[in-house]
Design a protein around this motif. Structure first.
Motif, PDB file in Angstrom:
ATOM      1  N   LYS A  67     164.481  37.814  82.542  1.00 49.03           N
ATOM      2  CA  LYS A  67     165.501  37.670  83.581  1.00 49.03           C
ATOM      3  C   LYS A  67     165.102  36.571  84.556  1.00 49.03           C
ATOM      4  CE  LYS A  67     167.712  41.315  82.147  1.00 49.03           C
ATOM      5  NZ  LYS A  67     168.954  41.266  81.469  1.00 49.03           N
ATOM      6  N   TYR A  94     166.212  49.477  86.561  1.00 53.91           N
ATOM      7  CA  TYR A  94     166.812  50.357  85.560  1.00 53.91           C
ATOM      8  C   TYR A  94     166.025  50.237  84.259  1.00 53.91           C
ATOM      9  CZ  TYR A  94     170.700  50.641  88.810  1.00 53.91           C
ATOM     10  OH  TYR A  94     171.473  50.861  89.925  1.00 53.91           O
ATOM     11  N   THR A  96     166.200  52.073  80.771  1.00 49.99           N
ATOM     12  CA  THR A  96     167.017  53.041  80.044  1.00 49.99           C
ATOM     13  C   THR A  96     166.358  53.586  78.784  1.00 49.99           C
ATOM     14  OG1 THR A  96     168.176  51.249  78.900  1.00 49.99           O
ATOM     15  CG2 THR A  96     169.163  52.098  80.934  1.00 49.99           C
ATOM     16  N   TYR A 101     160.524  54.594  80.166  1.00 49.92           N
ATOM     17  CA  TYR A 101     160.715  55.157  81.513  1.00 49.92           C
ATOM     18  C   TYR A 101     159.616  56.182  81.808  1.00 49.92           C
ATOM     19  CZ  TYR A 101     162.968  58.152  85.060  1.00 49.92           C
ATOM     20  OH  TYR A 101     163.243  58.905  86.177  1.00 49.92           O
ATOM     21  N   ARG A 126     167.686  61.592  88.450  1.00 47.92           N
ATOM     22  CA  ARG A 126     167.938  60.461  87.549  1.00 47.92           C
ATOM     23  C   ARG A 126     166.902  59.369  87.693  1.00 47.92           C
ATOM     24  NH1 ARG A 126     173.480  58.595  88.403  1.00 47.92           N
ATOM     25  NH2 ARG A 126     173.874  60.617  89.267  1.00 47.92           N
ATOM     26  N   SER A 127     165.952  59.559  88.609  1.00 51.22           N
ATOM     27  CA  SER A 127     165.014  58.482  88.900  1.00 51.22           C
ATOM     28  C   SER A 127     163.791  59.009  89.629  1.00 51.22           C
ATOM     29  CB  SER A 127     165.699  57.433  89.767  1.00 51.22           C
ATOM     30  OG  SER A 127     166.062  57.999  91.016  1.00 51.22           O
ATOM     31  N   CYS A 141     164.991  53.964  87.718  1.00 45.81           N
ATOM     32  CA  CYS A 141     166.110  54.802  87.306  1.00 45.81           C
ATOM     33  C   CYS A 141     166.304  54.713  85.798  1.00 45.81           C
ATOM     34  CB  CYS A 141     167.374  54.342  88.028  1.00 45.81           C
ATOM     35  SG  CYS A 141     168.784  55.437  87.796  1.00 45.81           S
ATOM     36  N   ARG A 142     166.615  55.845  85.169  1.00 48.88           N
ATOM     37  CA  ARG A 142     166.786  55.866  83.713  1.00 48.88           C
ATOM     38  C   ARG A 142     168.223  55.643  83.272  1.00 48.88           C
ATOM     39  NH1 ARG A 142     165.687  61.732  84.462  1.00 48.88           N
ATOM     40  NH2 ARG A 142     167.680  62.743  84.144  1.00 48.88           N
ATOM     41  N   GLN A 143     169.143  55.497  84.214  1.00 53.26           N
ATOM     42  CA  GLN A 143     170.547  55.228  83.896  1.00 53.26           C
ATOM     43  C   GLN A 143     170.954  53.929  84.571  1.00 53.26           C
ATOM     44  OE1 GLN A 143     172.399  58.626  85.648  1.00 53.26           O
ATOM     45  NE2 GLN A 143     171.774  60.014  84.020  1.00 53.26           N
ATOM     46  N   THR A 144     171.735  53.106  83.897  1.00 54.51           N
ATOM     47  CA  THR A 144     172.150  51.853  84.504  1.00 54.51           C
ATOM     48  C   THR A 144     173.208  52.084  85.566  1.00 54.51           C
ATOM     49  OG1 THR A 144     173.820  51.458  82.818  1.00 54.51           O
ATOM     50  CG2 THR A 144     171.651  50.463  82.459  1.00 54.51           C
ATOM     51  N   GLY A 145     173.296  51.132  86.449  1.00 58.96           N
ATOM     52  CA  GLY A 145     174.330  51.166  87.486  1.00 58.96           C
ATOM     53  C   GLY A 145     175.569  50.475  86.964  1.00 58.96           C
TER      54      GLY A 145
END
Length: 146
Positions: A67, A94, A96, A101, A126-127, A141-145
């Protein structure tokens, strides 16, 4: 939970067709080595560049793999205090892949970084939220925003 609508466009611009290709978030610290260990060794952000004694500043740039986003931490020879903002001022990472994680959070905790209670209950369940050596908050966090 609030429904968030995301505008779908082919590319994002800052106006006048200016497309950002890189983002760097920079901040000073008086705990330079501890902060580097937290983000590089704990969270696993790769070290991209480092400088020493540049106009009495030392610095390091850490990045997100693949990135164009960097965190820069600097330390001035005369001191670089940077008080933490509110408990709800966050960097959110994030991750996932559940195994990755779990490994990341286990590594952080092995290194002595115990999770802290998030200010916003949205992150519960969730985190994990951690406070860096300066008191700034990082959420893994294990789920994306959006």
């Amino acid at each position: 939970m609030t429904d968030i609508t995301q505008t779908q466009t082919a590319e994002y611009t800052l106006g006048e067709n200016a497309v950002p290709v890189q983002v760097r978030i920079a901040r000073p610290t008086d705990k330079f080595n501890d902060v580097i260990a937290f983000y590089r060794d704990g969270l696993g952000l790769p070290e991209l560049a480092r400088f020493e004694a540049h106009n009495n500043y030392d610095g390091v740039m850490l990045g997100l793999p693949g990135k164009a986003v960097h965190l820069e931490f600097t330390h001035h020879g005369a001191g670089s205090p940077c008080p933490a903002p509110s408990l709800d001022n966050l960097i959110v990472l994030y991750v996932t892949d559940i195994a990755a994680y779990d490994r990341l959070n286990a590594r952080m905790q092995r290194m002595g970084h115990a999770p802290v209670e998030p200010e916003n209950p949205y992150w519960l369940g969730r985190s994990f939220t951690y406070a860096d050596p300066d008191g700034w908050r990082v959420v893994v966090c294990r789920q994306t925003g959006i």
